[in-house]
Design a protein around this motif. Structure first.
Motif, mmCIF file in Angstrom:
data_model
loop_
_atom_site.group_PDB
_atom_site.id
_atom_site.type_symbol
_atom_site.label_atom_id
_atom_site.label_comp_id
_atom_site.label_asym_id
_atom_site.label_seq_id
_atom_site.Cartn_x
_atom_site.Cartn_y
_atom_site.Cartn_z
ATOM 1 N N GLY A 151 85.686 54.297 89.803
ATOM 2 C CA GLY A 151 85.611 55.293 90.865
ATOM 3 C C GLY A 151 84.301 56.050 90.868
ATOM 4 O O GLY A 151 83.716 56.296 91.926
ATOM 5 N N LEU A 152 83.825 56.415 89.699
ATOM 6 C CA LEU A 152 82.607 57.215 89.577
ATOM 7 C C LEU A 152 81.386 56.482 90.106
ATOM 8 O O LEU A 152 80.557 57.060 90.833
ATOM 9 C CB LEU A 152 82.400 57.589 88.108
ATOM 10 N N LEU A 153 81.253 55.210 89.758
ATOM 11 C CA LEU A 153 80.065 54.441 90.131
ATOM 12 C C LEU A 153 80.277 53.570 91.367
ATOM 13 O O LEU A 153 79.358 52.860 91.775
ATOM 14 C CB LEU A 153 79.631 53.564 88.949
ATOM 15 N N GLY A 154 81.482 53.625 91.950
ATOM 16 C CA GLY A 154 81.754 52.824 93.141
ATOM 17 C C GLY A 154 81.702 51.331 92.863
ATOM 18 O O GLY A 154 81.112 50.564 93.633
ATOM 19 N N LEU A 155 82.328 50.926 91.759
ATOM 20 C CA LEU A 155 82.250 49.528 91.336
ATOM 21 C C LEU A 155 83.302 48.664 92.011
ATOM 22 O O LEU A 155 84.354 49.138 92.425
ATOM 23 C CB LEU A 155 82.436 49.442 89.814
ATOM 24 N N ARG A 156 83.002 47.380 92.062
ATOM 25 C CA ARG A 156 83.984 46.410 92.514
ATOM 26 C C ARG A 156 85.001 46.160 91.412
ATOM 27 O O ARG A 156 86.170 45.899 91.671
ATOM 28 C CB ARG A 156 83.262 45.114 92.895
ATOM 29 N N GLY A 157 84.533 46.255 90.176
ATOM 30 C CA GLY A 157 85.412 46.054 89.030
ATOM 31 C C GLY A 157 84.691 46.440 87.751
ATOM 32 O O GLY A 157 83.484 46.698 87.741
ATOM 33 N N CYS A 158 85.436 46.483 86.655
ATOM 34 C CA CYS A 158 84.862 46.842 85.358
ATOM 35 C C CYS A 158 85.800 46.320 84.270
ATOM 36 O O CYS A 158 87.021 46.404 84.409
ATOM 37 C CB CYS A 158 84.692 48.360 85.254
ATOM 38 N N ARG A 159 85.230 45.789 83.204
ATOM 39 C CA ARG A 159 86.045 45.334 82.085
ATOM 40 C C ARG A 159 85.372 45.733 80.785
ATOM 41 O O ARG A 159 84.161 45.981 80.747
ATOM 42 C CB ARG A 159 86.264 43.813 82.121
ATOM 43 N N PHE A 160 86.179 45.824 79.721
ATOM 44 C CA PHE A 160 85.626 46.191 78.424
ATOM 45 C C PHE A 160 85.640 44.981 77.519
ATOM 46 O O PHE A 160 86.620 44.244 77.437
ATOM 47 C CB PHE A 160 86.428 47.324 77.782
ATOM 48 N N GLU A 161 84.530 44.786 76.815
ATOM 49 C CA GLU A 161 84.373 43.643 75.921
ATOM 50 C C GLU A 161 84.107 44.178 74.514
ATOM 51 O O GLU A 161 83.133 44.903 74.297
ATOM 52 C CB GLU A 161 83.205 42.780 76.410
ATOM 53 N N TYR A 162 84.973 43.830 73.580
ATOM 54 C CA TYR A 162 84.829 44.316 72.214
ATOM 55 C C TYR A 162 83.803 43.502 71.435
ATOM 56 O O TYR A 162 83.781 42.269 71.517
ATOM 57 C CB TYR A 162 86.170 44.236 71.471
ATOM 58 N N GLY A 163 82.942 44.199 70.704
ATOM 59 C CA GLY A 163 82.133 43.646 69.634
ATOM 60 C C GLY A 163 81.349 42.397 69.891
ATOM 61 O O GLY A 163 81.297 41.531 69.019
ATOM 62 N N GLY A 205 77.360 56.027 65.320
ATOM 63 C CA GLY A 205 76.218 55.171 65.022
ATOM 64 C C GLY A 205 76.552 53.688 64.978
ATOM 65 O O GLY A 205 75.683 52.868 64.671
ATOM 66 N N HIS A 206 77.804 53.338 65.293
ATOM 67 C CA HIS A 206 78.229 51.941 65.254
ATOM 68 C C HIS A 206 78.496 51.421 66.660
ATOM 69 O O HIS A 206 79.000 52.149 67.520
ATOM 70 C CB HIS A 206 79.511 51.788 64.411
ATOM 71 N N TYR A 207 78.165 50.142 66.875
ATOM 72 C CA TYR A 207 78.387 49.505 68.163
ATOM 73 C C TYR A 207 79.782 48.875 68.182
ATOM 74 O O TYR A 207 80.121 48.052 67.327
ATOM 75 C CB TYR A 207 77.320 48.432 68.407
ATOM 76 N N TYR A 208 80.610 49.268 69.165
ATOM 77 C CA TYR A 208 81.977 48.763 69.248
ATOM 78 C C TYR A 208 82.202 47.781 70.390
ATOM 79 O O TYR A 208 83.176 47.038 70.373
ATOM 80 C CB TYR A 208 82.953 49.936 69.409
ATOM 81 N N GLY A 209 81.368 47.791 71.377
ATOM 82 C CA GLY A 209 81.552 46.902 72.513
ATOM 83 C C GLY A 209 80.773 47.426 73.708
ATOM 84 O O GLY A 209 79.846 48.224 73.568
ATOM 85 N N ARG A 210 81.164 46.964 74.871
ATOM 86 C CA ARG A 210 80.458 47.395 76.082
ATOM 87 C C ARG A 210 81.375 47.284 77.286
ATOM 88 O O ARG A 210 82.263 46.427 77.346
ATOM 89 C CB ARG A 210 79.216 46.534 76.296
ATOM 90 N N PHE A 211 81.144 48.187 78.235
ATOM 91 C CA PHE A 211 81.758 48.051 79.543
ATOM 92 C C PHE A 211 80.856 47.164 80.389
ATOM 93 O O PHE A 211 79.643 47.381 80.446
ATOM 94 C CB PHE A 211 81.917 49.418 80.210
ATOM 95 N N LEU A 212 81.454 46.176 81.014
ATOM 96 C CA LEU A 212 80.706 45.285 81.905
ATOM 97 C C LEU A 212 81.016 45.700 83.342
ATOM 98 O O LEU A 212 82.133 45.549 83.826
ATOM 99 C CB LEU A 212 81.091 43.832 81.645
ATOM 100 N N LEU A 213 80.028 46.258 83.987
ATOM 101 C CA LEU A 213 80.169 46.825 85.321
ATOM 102 C C LEU A 213 79.894 45.763 86.370
ATOM 103 O O LEU A 213 78.883 45.052 86.301
ATOM 104 C CB LEU A 213 79.188 47.999 85.496
ATOM 105 N N ASP A 214 80.784 45.673 87.335
ATOM 106 C CA ASP A 214 80.626 44.721 88.441
ATOM 107 C C ASP A 214 80.400 45.530 89.723
ATOM 108 O O ASP A 214 81.359 45.929 90.395
ATOM 109 C CB ASP A 214 81.879 43.853 88.570
#
Length: 249
Positions: A151-163, A205-214
């Motif tokens: 909603g904030l960025l007006g995306l078509r979709g978004c998913r989370f990818e771990y590690g 300070g640790h990387y856990y994953g990323r949101f992939l914005l569409d």
């Protein structure tokens, strides 16, 4: 045509048409209506246009009001000429006052919009913090952030990818900028690039994953929205770190 461009086009059309129509309505009463009162009515029309448009629309409305005041409401009528000195002064004042008032109206509208947007953004951040404070699972926090990002960025979709860091995608950085880092070359974007954009999630300070914005094609969201998106991702990272989940080095 985007919603913003359509809105701006409509505002410019209104800036040209509304003062003309108001002046036309005043024509039957011009014999009994003083130039000052007619000018005040037209200033009201300028303010009405400025309240829905941008600065250019407000300035255009002020100029349009002065032109149609001259054409319809001062002698000689239906001519772009003014015979009386008082009418000349009134026309000039109409233009100046219209310009000033229209800019003030635009500024007031933007301030109202900013207040509403800031309240909505604050609510989004508070919602994430509340989930963490209530002891909800980090997955619930991640899911909440994912929905908020759409909603904030007006995306078509978004998913989370771990590690995982597969691929070299454009990245929404902590400063709100959107960059693509390649060997010997860095690209900054003003529009959403084609494909997915990553928003990394880091906690403690640790990387856990990323949101992939569409995203949908078009300009990037406002900088403040992008900064809030980064803050939301940081809250998700904090929730994951607090839960002690495994992370990437």
């Amino acid at each position: 045509m985007s919603g913003y461009r359509l809105h701006d086009t409509v505002a410019l059309l209104a800036a040209l048409v509304v003062p003309f129509l108001v002046a036309l309505v005043l024509v039957p009463f011009r014999a009994d209506l003083s130039a000052t009162n007619a000018a005040l009515v037209l200033v009201g029309a300028v303010v009405a246009v400025a309240a829905i448009g941008m600065r250019v629309a407000g300035a255009t409305a002020a100029l349009s009001a002065a032109v149609w005041f001259d054409f319809f409401l001062t002698e000689p009528y239906q001519r772009f000429a003014i015979a009386g000195r008082d009418d000349v002064e009134t026309a000039v004042l109409l233009l100046l006052v219209g310009l000033i008032v229209s800019q003030l109206a635009v500024r007031a509208r933007r301030l109202r919009t900013t207040v509403v947007m800031d309240a909505a953004l604050l609510s989004s951040l508070e919602g994430t913090a509340r989930l963490a404070e209530d002891g909800r699972s980090p997955e619930a926090v991640v899911e909440y952030v994912r929905r908020e990002l759409v909603g904030l960025l007006g995306l078509r979709g978004c998913r989370f990818e771990y590690g995982t860091l597969m691929g070299n995608l454009p990245r929404l950085e902590h400063d709100g900028g959107l960059w693509l880092h390649r060997p010997g070359r860095v690209t900054e974007y003003a529009d959403w690039p084609a494909g997915e954009t990553e928003l990394r999630v880091i906690g403690g300070g640790h990387y856990y994953g990323r949101f992939l914005l569409d995203p949908l094609p078009g300009l990037l969201p406002l900088e403040q929205d992008r900064l809030v998106a980064v803050a939301l991702a940081a809250q998700a990272g904090s929730a994951l770190d607090t839960a002690g989940l495994s992370h990437q080095a």
